[in-house]
Design an enzyme around this catalytic site. Sequence first.
Site, short mmCIF file in Angstrom:
data_model
loop_
_atom_site.label_atom_id
_atom_site.label_comp_id
_atom_site.label_asym_id
_atom_site.label_seq_id
_atom_site.Cartn_x
_atom_site.Cartn_y
_atom_site.Cartn_z
N PRO A 20 0.19 -16.51 -18.23
CA PRO A 20 0.33 -17.94 -18.52
C PRO A 20 -1.03 -18.62 -18.36
O PRO A 20 -1.74 -18.35 -17.40
CB PRO A 20 1.30 -18.41 -17.43
CG PRO A 20 1.15 -17.42 -16.31
CD PRO A 20 0.81 -16.11 -16.97
N CYS A 104 -1.09 -21.17 -8.75
CA CYS A 104 -2.04 -22.14 -9.31
C CYS A 104 -2.90 -22.76 -8.20
O CYS A 104 -2.36 -23.26 -7.20
CB CYS A 104 -1.29 -23.24 -10.06
SG CYS A 104 -2.43 -24.45 -10.75
N LYS A 144 4.95 -15.54 -9.66
CA LYS A 144 3.54 -15.14 -9.78
C LYS A 144 2.78 -15.70 -8.57
O LYS A 144 2.82 -16.91 -8.32
CB LYS A 144 2.96 -15.68 -11.09
CG LYS A 144 1.52 -15.27 -11.35
CD LYS A 144 1.19 -15.40 -12.84
CE LYS A 144 -0.27 -15.18 -13.14
NZ LYS A 144 -1.10 -16.34 -12.84
N GLY A 206 -5.71 -9.70 -13.12
CA GLY A 206 -7.04 -10.10 -12.68
C GLY A 206 -8.14 -9.23 -13.27
O GLY A 206 -8.21 -8.03 -13.02
C1 LIG Z 1 -7.37 -21.84 -18.32
C2 LIG Z 1 -6.42 -21.16 -17.40
C3 LIG Z 1 -5.14 -21.67 -17.23
C4 LIG Z 1 -4.23 -21.05 -16.37
N1 LIG Z 1 -2.97 -21.55 -16.27
C5 LIG Z 1 -2.05 -20.87 -15.52
C6 LIG Z 1 -0.68 -21.28 -15.48
O1 LIG Z 1 -0.27 -22.24 -16.14
N2 LIG Z 1 0.16 -20.58 -14.69
C7 LIG Z 1 -0.24 -19.49 -13.95
O2 LIG Z 1 0.56 -18.88 -13.24
N3 LIG Z 1 -1.51 -19.08 -13.98
C8 LIG Z 1 -2.42 -19.72 -14.76
N4 LIG Z 1 -3.70 -19.26 -14.84
C9 LIG Z 1 -4.06 -18.01 -14.14
C10 LIG Z 1 -3.90 -16.79 -15.06
O3 LIG Z 1 -2.55 -16.62 -15.43
C11 LIG Z 1 -4.42 -15.51 -14.39
O4 LIG Z 1 -3.69 -15.32 -13.22
C12 LIG Z 1 -5.91 -15.58 -14.05
O5 LIG Z 1 -6.66 -16.11 -15.12
C13 LIG Z 1 -6.46 -14.19 -13.70
O6 LIG Z 1 -6.28 -13.28 -14.76
P1 LIG Z 1 -7.47 -12.91 -15.79
O7 LIG Z 1 -8.62 -12.40 -14.97
O8 LIG Z 1 -6.87 -11.85 -16.67
O9 LIG Z 1 -7.83 -14.16 -16.50
C14 LIG Z 1 -4.62 -19.88 -15.66
C15 LIG Z 1 -5.91 -19.38 -15.82
C16 LIG Z 1 -6.80 -19.99 -16.68
C17 LIG Z 1 -8.17 -19.40 -16.84
#
Ligand SMILES: Cc1cc2nc3c(=O)[nH]c(=O)nc-3n(C[C@H](O)[C@H](O)[C@H](O)COP(=O)(O)O)c2cc1C
Length: 335
Positions: A20, A104, A144, A206
């Site tokens: 998300p 979050c 999450k 991550g």
């Molecule tokens: C722009 C942005 C918006 C995000 N919005 C949410 C969200 O609405 N809900 C959530 O659980 N995590 C949110 N996250 C966290 C991501 O779901 C994820 O946990 C985090 O980016 C780490 O994963 P990655 O390294 O693959 O990006 C957000 C991350 C980013 C960068």
Amino acid sequence: MAETIKIGKVEVAKTAALAPMAGVADRAYRLMCKEFGAAYAVSEMVSAKGICYSDRKTAELCTVTDEERPMAVQLFGSEPDFMAEAVGIVLEYKPDIIDINMGCPVPKVVGTGAGSALMKDISLAADITAAAVKAAGETPVTVKIRSGWNAESINAVEMAKTLEAAGAAAIAVHGRTRDQFYSGQADLGIIRDVKAAVGVPVIGNGDVTDAASCMAMYEQTGCDLVMIGRGSYGRPFIFEEIAAAAEGREYVPPTVEERMEIMLRHIRMMLEMSPKNEEMAMHEARKHAAWYMNGFYGSAKFRGRCYQLSSYAEAKSLADEFIKLQLDRMHRNQV
Ligand SMILES: Cc1cc2nc3c(=O)[nH]c(=O)nc-3n(C[C@H](O)[C@H](O)[C@H](O)COP(=O)(O)O)c2cc1C
């Protein structure tokens, strides 16, 4: 075919899911990722209290189209009663799964006691989960989380065990603390520890940016499913790369021309989904266009120009110019 896992009654391919991402992973983004093989998608986070008080944006945020399935709608909130009521509202949109955001880090959310603030109040987190599970009936509820609030309070294992006991059907773990926001490296060790501690599926999240880091996440954590956020920026085809690796198929990345066509299709989809407001949709599309051009020769200049785009025609001509630059450079390198 890739292996599958089950979240409650929902079958999901064991390839990679789209994380998300509020302000990024909207319907057009999710559809692009699903088209390239994302196993599962989660909506942008929706305020539980917000949808209980106003239905203005509920349909836009909670609608699940068949092409997006299996898909979860994600709620955030800090009060079990509102969470239960919100789940009742969301169920009308028939999500495959309801996910609760307890990760979050942003002050606006944490300040209300929601998101990763719940890592500091495990008993409230359990009450919220139990209320959602009761209200959701047959629909699985997942949560999450992060590794903990800060380096001194890494408690994902205890949190996950408690949430499992409260009825969570899967736990997604982003291997960072709240204090880290998005800095440093995700800790795969904590994901492995959570996997070892609970019986429900664990979703590892991550820093996965390609098939190799996805396979490393599976191997080092034993997680049941990998979830990708930022690694999909401008690269919805990352899910195809991973599905190919999972199925032992050869993967050929898109050429620069194909990449630009994918970008333009993504922008067209954004415009179609916002027919009354081309200006706003183009404004939203700018960052995506910049991401699609990332990592190429001369891309810094082009990315800057992406942030000036105000129409589809401009995006098309910028894409043509970008392709020409890359092809000319390739040609020069060959002679
Ligand atoms: C722009 C942005 C918006 C995000 N919005 C949410 C969200 O609405 N809900 C959530 O659980 N995590 C949110 N996250 C966290 C991501 O779901 C994820 O946990 C985090 O980016 C780490 O994963 P990655 O390294 O693959 O990006 C957000 C991350 C980013 C960068």
